[in-house]
Design a protein around this motif. Structure first.
Motif, PDB file in Angstrom:
ATOM      1  N   PHE A 133       0.937  -1.354   0.011  1.00  0.00           N
ATOM      2  CA  PHE A 133      -0.341   0.459   0.065  1.00  0.00           C
ATOM      3  C   PHE A 133       0.718   1.664   0.219  1.00  0.00           C
ATOM      4  CE2 PHE A 133      -3.403  -3.385   1.295  1.00  0.00           C
ATOM      5  CZ  PHE A 133      -4.420  -2.678   0.416  1.00  0.00           C
ATOM      6  N   HIS A 174      -7.092  -1.100  -6.076  1.00  0.00           N
ATOM      7  CA  HIS A 174      -7.326  -0.956  -4.710  1.00  0.00           C
ATOM      8  C   HIS A 174      -6.567  -1.914  -4.244  1.00  0.00           C
ATOM      9  CE1 HIS A 174      -7.166   0.548  -0.538  1.00  0.00           C
ATOM     10  NE2 HIS A 174      -7.458  -0.892   0.018  1.00  0.00           N
ATOM     11  N   HIS A 178      -2.966  -0.221  -6.132  1.00  0.00           N
ATOM     12  CA  HIS A 178      -1.780   0.790  -4.700  1.00  0.00           C
ATOM     13  C   HIS A 178      -1.718  -0.676  -3.906  1.00  0.00           C
ATOM     14  CE1 HIS A 178      -3.867   2.558  -1.494  1.00  0.00           C
ATOM     15  NE2 HIS A 178      -3.035   3.433  -1.500  1.00  0.00           N
TER      16      HIS A 178
END
Length: 230
Positions: A133, A174, A178
């Motif tokens: 992340f 995500h 990410h």
């Protein structure tokens, strides 16, 4: 932005498709800016999407039980991943911006592109624990999903049976991009190009090329749950 490097990971079987036109427009505009553009045309490359024992050259660490994640992690450290994976990892390492160009299949990317993610984003290369992340390896790189849909924009509202388009983007933007640290730019979505006029399709391509003229000035989206679900 002369000197910037861009990798376009492209998945469509037909060069004359809308996705092909969008890919070509990106190559043309980014090259015009002086960027070095590389295209991984997955179908043309006959890219292997399956994650298998063949991805490791030489002996594996545990011959009794094959664990792909563990073995590719070790192989990356030993520089013994298969040559096709190593080649794609090199392209990715060099890129400042990665564009994924594809048609939306079953609320996701085509299998050949998902297989590219599965094999190229291996443990050790794309992430480590706890480096993911915001602490991910690719935090100095930008990523962008550019895709087409079969349904019109109206089919992707929260109130419609299809649900909000952002729900679909959660695992892609995500969970994959990410997670590896990418700064994710807003997606470029072209809704239902098969069902609009030729003039409208041309407008879609022109709009994409125009956006790319200022792509380096864009700010990433806020990759937090509320962007997707609220």
């Amino acid at each position: 932005m002369a000197g910037k490097r861009v990798l376009i990971v492209y998945a469509h079987q037909e060069p004359k498709s809308m996705n092909g036109s969008l890919k070509d427009a990106a190559v043309a505009e980014l090259s015009r800016q002086g960027c070095q553009v590389t295209v991984s045309d997955l179908y043309a490359m006959n890219f292997e999407p399956r994650a298998t024992r063949k991805d490791i050259e030489g002996p594996i660490s545990n011959s009794e039980f094959f664990n792909y994640a563990i073995e590719t992690h070790e192989a990356y450290k030993k520089e013994s991943l298969s040559s096709d994976i190593a080649a794609e990892q090199k392209k990715l390492q060099e890129a400042d911006l990665v564009i994924f160009q594809f048609p939306l299949y079953w609320y996701s990317m085509p299998a050949i592109m998902k297989g590219w993610i599965d094999r190229v984003f291996c443990h050790g290369f794309a992430f480590e624990v706890p480096q993911y992340f915001d602490k991910g390896f690719f935090q100095n790189k930008l990523a962008l999903l550019s895709f087409t849909t079969a349904g019109s924009a109206e089919k992707y509202f929260k109130s419609d049976i299809g649900g909000d388009i952002r729900y679909i983007l959660w695992p892609l933007q995500h969970g994959m991009l990410h997670f590896c640290g990418f700064k994710v730019l807003a997606p470029q979505i072209n809704f239902a190009p098969e069902y609009v006029s030729e003039d409208k399709r041309k407008e879609m391509v022109v709009s994409w090329a125009k956006r790319l003229t200022t792509i380096w000035d864009e700010k990433p989206i806020h990759c937090i749950p509320s962007w997707y679900f609220e």
